[in-house]
Design a protein around this motif. Structure first.
Motif, short mmCIF file in Angstrom:
data_model
loop_
_atom_site.label_atom_id
_atom_site.label_comp_id
_atom_site.label_asym_id
_atom_site.label_seq_id
_atom_site.Cartn_x
_atom_site.Cartn_y
_atom_site.Cartn_z
N GLY A 108 0.77 -1.23 0.00
CA GLY A 108 0.00 0.00 0.00
C GLY A 108 0.80 1.28 0.00
N LEU A 109 2.13 1.22 -0.07
CA LEU A 109 2.95 2.42 0.06
C LEU A 109 2.98 3.26 -1.22
N VAL A 110 2.80 2.62 -2.37
CA VAL A 110 2.92 3.33 -3.66
C VAL A 110 1.54 3.58 -4.28
N ARG A 111 0.75 2.57 -4.42
CA ARG A 111 -0.67 2.60 -4.84
C ARG A 111 -0.91 2.79 -6.32
N ASN A 112 -0.13 3.66 -7.02
CA ASN A 112 -0.36 3.84 -8.46
C ASN A 112 0.92 4.28 -9.16
N HIS A 113 0.90 4.25 -10.49
CA HIS A 113 2.10 4.53 -11.28
C HIS A 113 2.56 5.98 -11.16
N GLU A 114 1.63 6.91 -11.05
CA GLU A 114 2.00 8.31 -10.92
C GLU A 114 2.79 8.55 -9.64
N ARG A 115 2.35 7.93 -8.57
CA ARG A 115 3.05 8.06 -7.30
C ARG A 115 4.43 7.41 -7.37
N ALA A 116 4.54 6.31 -8.07
CA ALA A 116 5.83 5.63 -8.23
C ALA A 116 6.84 6.55 -8.91
N GLN A 117 6.39 7.27 -9.94
CA GLN A 117 7.29 8.20 -10.64
C GLN A 117 7.74 9.33 -9.72
N ARG A 118 6.83 9.82 -8.89
CA ARG A 118 7.20 10.89 -7.96
C ARG A 118 8.21 10.40 -6.93
N LEU A 119 8.10 9.16 -6.55
CA LEU A 119 9.01 8.61 -5.55
C LEU A 119 10.46 8.58 -6.02
N ASN A 120 10.67 8.43 -7.34
CA ASN A 120 12.04 8.30 -7.85
C ASN A 120 12.94 9.46 -7.44
N ASN A 121 12.38 10.66 -7.34
CA ASN A 121 13.17 11.84 -6.99
C ASN A 121 12.88 12.35 -5.58
N SER A 122 12.34 11.49 -4.76
CA SER A 122 11.96 11.88 -3.40
C SER A 122 13.10 11.64 -2.41
N PRO A 123 13.04 12.28 -1.23
CA PRO A 123 14.02 11.98 -0.17
C PRO A 123 14.05 10.50 0.19
N PHE A 124 12.89 9.85 0.09
CA PHE A 124 12.81 8.40 0.36
C PHE A 124 13.76 7.62 -0.55
N MET A 125 13.68 7.86 -1.87
CA MET A 125 14.53 7.12 -2.80
C MET A 125 15.99 7.56 -2.73
N LYS A 126 16.23 8.80 -2.35
CA LYS A 126 17.62 9.24 -2.15
C LYS A 126 18.28 8.44 -1.04
N ALA A 322 11.14 6.44 9.72
CA ALA A 322 11.43 7.65 8.95
C ALA A 322 11.31 7.38 7.46
N LEU A 323 11.78 6.21 7.02
CA LEU A 323 11.68 5.86 5.60
C LEU A 323 10.22 5.75 5.15
N ILE A 324 9.40 5.07 5.96
CA ILE A 324 7.98 4.93 5.63
C ILE A 324 7.31 6.31 5.59
N ASP A 325 7.62 7.14 6.58
CA ASP A 325 7.03 8.49 6.62
C ASP A 325 7.45 9.31 5.39
N GLN A 326 8.72 9.17 4.97
CA GLN A 326 9.20 9.88 3.79
C GLN A 326 8.44 9.42 2.53
N ALA A 327 8.23 8.11 2.43
CA ALA A 327 7.52 7.58 1.26
C ALA A 327 6.07 8.05 1.25
N LEU A 328 5.42 8.04 2.40
CA LEU A 328 4.03 8.46 2.48
C LEU A 328 3.88 9.96 2.21
N ALA A 329 4.94 10.72 2.50
CA ALA A 329 4.88 12.17 2.32
C ALA A 329 5.21 12.62 0.89
N ALA A 330 5.70 11.70 0.07
CA ALA A 330 6.10 12.06 -1.30
C ALA A 330 4.89 12.47 -2.12
N GLU A 331 4.92 13.68 -2.63
CA GLU A 331 3.80 14.18 -3.44
C GLU A 331 4.33 14.83 -4.72
#
Length: 331
Positions: A108-126, A322-331
């Motif tokens: 449930g952390l990603v949910r859709n393709h658009e969110r997955a693309q946003r995650l690539n450049n997020s603090p979570f993926m860094k 912190a990692l989970i929170d970063q992923a959930l906060a990625a917008e």
């Protein structure tokens, strides 16, 4: 008398030197997915091989699909140790080595393709990529795949539907959720799922949309819970390279590989959007019932995940919460 020994010493020293542009360098790429059958993960690696050769910087990449060179779970160590150069690799498979990698297959952390693309450049993926680099591996191309769950029995809609079911799980986070819902876990890589379903070792499975089609799992199941708008299952499966071997290449060769990786990633970002539709179409044509989760059903599963997968990850990984929170906060 000393000449043969001198030749051996010279050859040994040469083998330790960095690759040069004067000599053709052959790299080996390995992955577990079928080759030549339209699997986008294989095609990503093939694109990198073609682009590297076209760059004319002295690079040749030999691709070994279908786990023909290394077994799926052996690829990470092979990359770290420099025995393998390149792999399309489900990162969660290395979570036994780096526990934080389980965050890249979290229910449930990603949910859709658009969110997955946003995650690539997020603090979570860094943070995730910093851990990949620290372990001795380089990311050539990002790739997120949506996935599904399928069963030989009834459709999987609610947590109660998995109670008493032998289910293959792709990684520890999903295993924790399935177990919390009452399932019995079967731990095998995706290329072994078909036989497990066929022989009754497993009665259900989660895996990526690409693998559901590539491994013909529609021949063994009765119902598929497709991603739709509420996908529980998303997995990070990048193209990786051994940092040890990448550092031996000259700059022109490194730049050629990174540029090839960008082209492979661009291809995949388009291809992945069609994988879900292709999976649904293939399964329906093979008389498999196909459903998607409603928002309420999705939230019911996420509640189970919070009590199991999320809680265990936060407890076992020092920066897990912190990692989970970063992923959930990625917008």
């Amino acid at each position: 008398m000393n000449k043969p020994w001198s030749i051996l010493v010279a050859l040994a020293v040469t083998a330790l030197l960095p690759f040069t542009a004067d000599a053709q360098v052959t790299l080996r790429a390995s992955h577990q997915f079928p080759g030549g059958k339209g699997d986008p993960r294989d095609e990503m690696v093939q694109i990198i091989a073609r682009e590297a050769k076209t760059a004319n910087v002295g690079l040749d990449i030999q691709v070994y699909p279908g786990a023909s060179l290394f077994k799926p779970n052996d690829q990470w160590n092979a990359l770290v140790n420099g025995q393998l150069d390149i792999s399309s690799f489900p990162l969660d498979y290395a979570s036994g080595k780096v526990r934080a990698f389980s965050a890249t297959l979290m229910p449930g952390l990603v949910r859709n393709h658009e969110r997955a693309q946003r995650l690539n450049n997020s603090p979570f993926m860094k943070e995730i990529k910093a851990k990949i680099d620290k372990a001795g591996v380089v990311v050539l191309a990002d790739a997120w795949l949506a996935g599904a769950v399928a069963s030989k029995k009834d459709c999987v809609r609610n947590p109660d539907d998995i109670k008493g079911v032998k289910i293959r799980s792709a990684g520890p986070t999903f295993a924790a959720m399935w177990q919390k819902a009452g399932g019995s876990i079967v731990s095998i890589p995706s290329n072994e799922v078909y036989n497990a379903l066929q022989t009754g070792v497993a009665e259900a499975t989660d895996t990526s949309a690409g693998s559901f089609v590539s491994f013909r799992l529609y021949e063994q199941v009765k119902c598929l819970t497709a991603p739709g708008e509420n996908a529980l299952w998303f997995m990070y499966e990048p193209v990786l390279m051994s940092k040890r071997n990448f550092s031996k290449l000259n700059k022109a060769q490194q730049d050629a590989l990174l540029a090839a990786g960008k082209k492979a990633e661009a291809y995949f970002n388009e291809a992945t959007k069609t994988l879900d539709d292709k999976m649904v179409d293939v399964f329906k044509k093979n008389n498999v019932e196909v459903i998607t989760l409603t928002p309420a059903e999705f939230e019911a599963w996420v509640n189970v995940a919070r009590q199991s997968s999320y809680a265990e990850f936060a407890k076992e990984v020092p920066d897990g919460k912190a990692l989970i929170d970063q992923a959930l906060a990625a917008e």
